[in-house]
Design an enzyme around this catalytic site. Structure first.
Site, PDB file in Angstrom:
ATOM      1  N   ASP A 156       0.920  -1.238   0.063  1.00 39.81           N
ATOM      2  CA  ASP A 156       0.094  -0.183  -0.121  1.00 39.81           C
ATOM      3  C   ASP A 156       0.837   1.018  -0.066  1.00 39.81           C
ATOM      4  OD1 ASP A 156      -2.458   1.808   0.652  1.00 39.81           O
ATOM      5  OD2 ASP A 156      -3.228  -0.137   0.771  1.00 39.81           O
ATOM      6  N   HIS A 193      -3.709   5.731   4.105  1.00 37.38           N
ATOM      7  CA  HIS A 193      -4.547   4.346   3.644  1.00 37.38           C
ATOM      8  C   HIS A 193      -3.906   3.057   3.815  1.00 37.38           C
ATOM      9  CE1 HIS A 193      -5.849   1.708   0.300  1.00 37.38           C
ATOM     10  NE2 HIS A 193      -6.906   2.417   0.573  1.00 37.38           N
ATOM     11  N   SER A 365     -11.150  -1.135  -0.682  1.00 35.88           N
ATOM     12  CA  SER A 365      -9.979  -1.031   0.055  1.00 35.88           C
ATOM     13  C   SER A 365     -10.154  -1.799   1.405  1.00 35.88           C
ATOM     14  CB  SER A 365      -9.612   0.336   0.205  1.00 35.88           C
ATOM     15  OG  SER A 365      -8.803   0.935  -1.001  1.00 35.88           O
TER      16      SER A 365
END
Ligand SMILES: *[C@@H]1O[C@H](CO)[C@@H](O)[C@H](O)[C@H]1NC(C)=O
Ligand SMILES: *[C@@H]1O[C@H](CO)[C@@H](O)[C@H](O)[C@H]1NC(C)=O
Ligand SMILES: *[C@@H]1O[C@H](CO)[C@@H](O)[C@H](O)[C@H]1NC(C)=O
Ligand SMILES: CC(=O)N[C@H]1CO[C@H](CO)[C@@H](O)[C@@H]1O
Length: 680
Positions: A156, A193, A365
């Site tokens: 990520d 994220h 996600s």
């Protein structure tokens, strides 16, 4: 520009997501990848002979059998002109035909983005809260599974490794920043994220901090691949093969931009994926989970070559009652978990600066790391599981669970398995998955058959569909009687607006899979004529027999274009024999101690041991989780060890309310006629 006009033209456009066109073409990077025919290690000669490259940058990126790719970075300090983003570098042009190299190519960098959505609606969500249906994660914990011993790579935009709710579960000795090529995967300011994703997988339990991950005793390894700029094939390949000897699951919540485009992994990344499932986990194969994307039902995940790879498990999201508003139509999606939604509740997870967040935590996600956590529990329950065992387990244990599909109706395929064009086989159930994992028998070896290319030259007219049917004979594919994935290579062209092109594949059993449907953004941005050769993947035919007639239907949405198919071919993956093990579903039944049960998928029988008879097993079985309770006797007159309730694809309840496993068979069994036999 014509965009506004098209906005009016495509009246269904919603402003909830704003697409910016980033080029599918990409830009030239400073990286060069090569394969060499020379026997000596490039470390011995490359630096000396090619001083235009940074010597310390030379490294092996991926090795799969005798296919080895190396990468080196051009040295800007040794040149007066900057490396151009638009044209191939003169140094590359000079060396690319040297006899030293089988291939020598300057890498193109592409834009890759986290699969998040961006809206404002604060809310809270608790993983183990009061929600129905439940993913049964705490039930799986109750059976003793928490992810211990399983190592999960978070690929990520970084991972805050010293976050107080993660640090105890993070291994910083093997982590990596592939994006900046150093050993610290810490994110750049503003990039949270990966830290959000990591918490959903394995945030610590009972530490009074923020949240708890699905696999709260698993180990996390940060692998940073996303940053402010674009990334190249060799970087993606490096990330997806990082510490392959240690990592069990690579959790991926990123990919090409949603909404439009057809983009796929490059050659090295494809090799890394195949290498991972072949050589990872000591030959059992690593698990690559992949976010199916958030382009809503106006997008189709089959245009994302990462999600539609047979080596990845594409995960999508549900919200209460239906697919999440952002879920795509996706023939490659295997399953769904809750992904958070501003239409009901967001998820809660860790974030950077040692924070805790729920605001805006919605997207595939976030459903993907939940699936990664559930898979970790299953791998703990049975470390022998292969990458294909995991896919079969997901097919078996995920179900519709009452979720509707806002795009189309659920169908039942020829193997009796319910599926949706958006949600795959449905909602994941951690308890079912670990229960079934415990006694799993490794599936038979994977077989493949490919057809020759069928030439068609069919063009659609108006909005009606054209089709091409081909009969697959037994002699064409004698090795497969039970399908897994089906891929379809289609070479097609369109006279305008690529995104209005639609493809539907129908199997001999009549199952129809939506390989591609109208994507308004793609139709907007790609408005002129063109052609494409693309591989589409579907899991919808899982369990079916490939022999018979396959039909490819093609059309253009509302006749807005003329679609021509020049050629197409099919590749089948599957097994010769039935992959479903003849497992004893009553393995956890208390009756087991004093009897034997056998199951052949169509009928079920249990037998008491000689010395036990006369008393009812049910009396000592008190709860569904109390699997250690055992009876000392059993009798023919009672429901000893017998399945008392089972619906295809659902949990099997044995007498005493014991959940014995999940039943999957070709005929829907509701009643189990075979009573326990008593030798007494
Ligand atoms: C996690 O599971 C392992 C194996 O079942 C067990 O030994 C351990 O105590 C569990 N840890 C926690 C914190 O639940
Ligand atoms: C694919 O289609 C294009 C035209 O659309 C054609 O030029 C090309 O030869 C085709 N390739 C194959 C392998 O059929
Ligand atoms: C189309 O793709 C298939 C599968 O990747 C490949 O075998 C074939 O050569 C391609 N055809 C063209 C014209 O690029
Ligand atoms: C033959 C056999 O497995 N007997 C078992 C029956 O169940 C009791 C209670 O769990 C056991 O003690 C016996 O060994």
């Amino acid at each position: 520009m014509s965009f506004l006009l098209l906005l009016l033209f495509y009246t269904v456009y919603s402003l909830s997501l704003v697409y910016s066109v980033t080029s599918e073409k990409g830009t030239y990077s400073d990286k060069v990848c090569f394969r060499t025919s020379r026997k000596e290690d490039p470390k011995e000669w490359f630096c000396k002979e090619y001083p235009e490259f940074k010597c310390e940058s030379l490294r092996k990126v991926v090795e799969y059998g005798d296919v080895i790719y190396y990468r080196a970075v051009l040295d800007q300090s040794k040149r007066s002109k900057a490396i151009s983003k638009d044209i191939e570098d003169p140094i590359v042009r000079k060396h690319k035909h040297s006899n030293n190299f089988i291939t020598f190519e300057q890498e193109i960098a592409y834009r890759r983005v986290p699969k998040t959505t961006d809206t404002q609606w604060p809310n809270l969500w608790h993983l183990n809260g009061n929600i129905s249906p439940s993913m049964k994660v705490s039930e799986a914990w109750g059976l003793g599974y928490n992810g211990t011993g399983i190592i999960i790579g978070i690929v990520d935009d970084g991972l805050q490794t010293d976050h107080s709710d993660l640090d105890a579960n993070v291994d910083t000795t093997i982590d990596k920043d592939v994006y900046d090529d150093d050993s610290d995967p810490s994110p750049s300011t503003g990039d949270s994220h990966g830290t959000n994703v990591g918490g959903l997988v394995a945030a610590e339990i009972n530490n009074g901090d923020c949240t708890v991950g699905v696999a709260h005793q698993a180990t996390l390894v940060g692998i940073r691949i996303l940053g402010p700029g674009s990334v190249t094939d060799s970087q993606e390949a490096e990330a997806l093969g990082w510490q392959l000897t240690d990592i069990d699951i690579y959790s991926n919540s990123w990919g090409p931009t949603d909404g439009y485009g057809f983009e796929e992994p490059g050659t090295m990344t494809k090799t890394a994926l195949q290498n991972g499932v072949t050589n990872g986990r000591g030959g059992k194969g690593v698990i690559f989970t992949w976010a199916a994307g958030n382009g809503e039902t106006k997008d189709n995940c089959n245009a994302d070559g990462y999600a539609n790879s047979i080596y990845t498990i594409a995960i999508t999201s549900v919200q209460q009652g239906e697919n999440a508003w952002y879920s795509e139509v996706c023939a490659a999606a295997m399953a769904a978990t809750y992904g958070g939604s501003n239409q009901d509740q967001f998820l809660t997870t860790t974030t950077t600066s040692s924070g805790c967040i729920s605001e805006n935590v919605q997207g595939t996600s976030y459903s993907t790391p939940i699936a990664s956590g559930i898979i970790a529990l299953a791998l703990q329950a049975n470390p022998k599981l292969t990458w294909r065992d995991i896919q079969h387990l997901i097919v078996l244990t995920t179900t519709k669970s009452g979720f509707s599909d806002t795009y189309s109706s659920w169908q039942t395929n020829g193997a009796g398995k319910e599926f949706s064009q958006v949600l795959g086989f449905g909602f994941m159930d951690a308890q079912s998955m670990v229960t079934r994992a415990i006694s799993w028998t490794t599936v038979p070896v994977q077989q493949t058959c490919s057809t020759t290319s069928f030439t068609v030259s069919g063009t659609t007219s108006g909005s009606s569909h054209s089709s091409d049917s081909r009969a697959i004979q037994n002699s064409d594919c004698s090795t497969i009687s039970y399908l897994e994935h089906v891929t379809v290579d289609i070479n097609f062209s369109y006279d305008r607006r690529r995104g209005v092109t639609e493809f539907y594949l129908e199997s001999p059993d009549g199952t129809e899979s939506h390989l591609l449907h109208y994507r308004y953004a793609d139709a907007t941005y790609y408005s002129s004529a063109g052609s494409l050769n693309w591989t589409f993947m579907s899991v919808h035919f899982w369990g079916e027999n490939p022999i018979g007639t396959w039909t490819l239907k093609f059309k253009s949405y509302q006749g807005l274009s003329a679609v021509t198919v020049t050629s197409w071919s099919l590749t089948f993956y599957g097994t010769t024999t039935d992959p479903l093990p003849e497992t004893d579903f009553c393995v956890l039944s208390p009756c087991q101690n004093n009897g034997t049960c056998s199951n052949n998928q169509y009928s079920y029988s249990c037998q008491c041991a000689d010395e036990y008879s006369g008393k009812d097993c049910e009396s000592t079985a008190t709860s569904t989780s109390d699997h250690t309770t055992s009876c000392t006797t059993c009798t023919a007159e009672s429901n000893v060890g017998r399945i008392v309730a089972a619906v295809l694809g659902s949990v099997v309840i044995c007498s005493g309310g014991i959940i014995a496993g999940v039943l999957y068979s070709k005929s829907s069994l509701k009643v189990f006629p075979t009573a326990a036999t008593n030798t007494a």
